[in-house]
Design a protein around this motif. Structure first.
Motif, mmCIF file in Angstrom:
data_model
loop_
_atom_site.group_PDB
_atom_site.id
_atom_site.type_symbol
_atom_site.label_atom_id
_atom_site.label_comp_id
_atom_site.label_asym_id
_atom_site.label_seq_id
_atom_site.Cartn_x
_atom_site.Cartn_y
_atom_site.Cartn_z
ATOM 1 N N ARG A 89 -11.956 -2.306 -2.008
ATOM 2 C CA ARG A 89 -11.129 -1.626 -1.002
ATOM 3 C C ARG A 89 -10.600 -0.298 -1.536
ATOM 4 O O ARG A 89 -11.016 0.747 -1.119
ATOM 5 C CB ARG A 89 -9.964 -2.505 -0.577
ATOM 6 C CG ARG A 89 -10.333 -3.801 0.064
ATOM 7 C CD ARG A 89 -9.106 -4.604 0.509
ATOM 8 N NE ARG A 89 -8.017 -4.687 -0.439
ATOM 9 C CZ ARG A 89 -7.928 -5.561 -1.432
ATOM 10 N NH1 ARG A 89 -8.884 -6.430 -1.626
ATOM 11 N NH2 ARG A 89 -6.880 -5.584 -2.225
ATOM 12 N N ALA A 90 -9.637 -0.385 -2.395
ATOM 13 C CA ALA A 90 -8.930 0.787 -2.907
ATOM 14 C C ALA A 90 -8.421 0.467 -4.308
ATOM 15 O O ALA A 90 -8.284 -0.703 -4.667
ATOM 16 C CB ALA A 90 -7.758 1.117 -1.983
ATOM 17 N N GLY A 94 -1.118 -0.245 -4.052
ATOM 18 C CA GLY A 94 -2.535 -0.089 -3.747
ATOM 19 C C GLY A 94 -2.765 1.156 -2.902
ATOM 20 O O GLY A 94 -1.897 1.564 -2.134
ATOM 21 N N GLY A 95 -3.924 1.735 -3.048
ATOM 22 C CA GLY A 95 -4.251 2.975 -2.363
ATOM 23 C C GLY A 95 -4.838 2.826 -0.974
ATOM 24 O O GLY A 95 -5.547 3.700 -0.516
ATOM 25 N N GLU A 96 -4.516 1.739 -0.281
ATOM 26 C CA GLU A 96 -5.078 1.508 1.055
ATOM 27 C C GLU A 96 -4.480 2.404 2.129
ATOM 28 O O GLU A 96 -4.990 2.479 3.232
ATOM 29 C CB GLU A 96 -4.860 0.042 1.497
ATOM 30 C CG GLU A 96 -5.544 -0.978 0.643
ATOM 31 C CD GLU A 96 -4.643 -1.488 -0.476
ATOM 32 O OE1 GLU A 96 -5.044 -2.457 -1.130
ATOM 33 O OE2 GLU A 96 -3.557 -0.929 -0.701
ATOM 34 N N GLY A 97 -3.376 3.061 1.856
ATOM 35 C CA GLY A 97 -2.672 3.870 2.854
ATOM 36 C C GLY A 97 -1.288 3.310 3.054
ATOM 37 O O GLY A 97 -1.031 2.143 2.789
ATOM 38 N N PRO A 101 0.819 -1.208 0.000
ATOM 39 C CA PRO A 101 0.000 0.000 0.000
ATOM 40 C C PRO A 101 0.855 1.261 0.000
ATOM 41 O O PRO A 101 1.978 1.264 0.506
ATOM 42 C CB PRO A 101 -0.801 -0.119 1.299
ATOM 43 C CG PRO A 101 0.074 -0.913 2.202
ATOM 44 C CD PRO A 101 0.823 -1.867 1.311
ATOM 45 N N VAL A 102 0.312 2.311 -0.573
ATOM 46 C CA VAL A 102 0.967 3.615 -0.611
ATOM 47 C C VAL A 102 0.017 4.659 -0.033
ATOM 48 O O VAL A 102 -1.203 4.486 -0.041
ATOM 49 C CB VAL A 102 1.392 3.991 -2.046
ATOM 50 C CG1 VAL A 102 2.459 3.028 -2.559
ATOM 51 C CG2 VAL A 102 0.205 4.014 -2.991
ATOM 52 N N SER A 103 0.584 5.745 0.472
ATOM 53 C CA SER A 103 -0.233 6.756 1.138
ATOM 54 C C SER A 103 -0.967 7.663 0.161
ATOM 55 O O SER A 103 -2.067 8.132 0.455
ATOM 56 C CB SER A 103 0.621 7.594 2.092
ATOM 57 O OG SER A 103 1.622 8.278 1.382
#
Length: 128
Positions: free
Chosen positions: A41-42, A58-61, A8-10
């Motif tokens: 999810r994202a 992924g854009g989950e954070g 995931p990325v922020s």
């Protein structure tokens, strides 16, 4: 053998733009992108070569701690090109291109930090 990796990325759009530019010298491009509706999810972006996405964001954070990913380059010039492209795309230096003889005599690598601080490396193991 690893088939693919994902993390995931922020900031999804910022990271996607970074990887589009930084990975291009390694022959990697955006192969597949899935939406939040598709994943539940994202959004996620899969980068790779020859039509196979093996490097995913992924854009989950973001993660609490950075990770290290090394991508094999075909030659030393490609390692140099990766480093320049990654810096131009907003990456931060974490080790300029050069020999790392402490690993082995032909280990030629370059390291950059992506927008989330992950240590992304391009490496060539063949003699000059």
């Amino acid at each position: 053998m690893i088939d693919h990796i994902g993390f995931p990325v922020s900031d999804y759009e910022r990271s996607k733009a970074f990887y589009l530019n930084a990975l291009a010298p390694l022959g990697y491009g955006l192969v597949m992108e899935v939406t939040q509706e598709q994943t539940g999810r994202a959004p996620a972006a899969g980068f790779g070569a020859n039509g196979k996405p093996d490097f995913w964001i992924g854009g989950e954070g973001g993660l609490d701690k950075p990770l290290h990913v090394a991508i094999q380059a075909k030659d030393r010039a490609t390692v140099d090109a990766f480093y320049k492209a990654a810096l131009a795309a907003g990456g931060r230096d974490n080790g300029a291109p050069g020999l790392r003889a402490n690993y082995h005599p032909n280990y030629y690598g370059a390291f950059v930090r992506d927008p989330d601080g992950h240590n992304i490396e391009a490496v060539c193991h063949t003699p000059a």
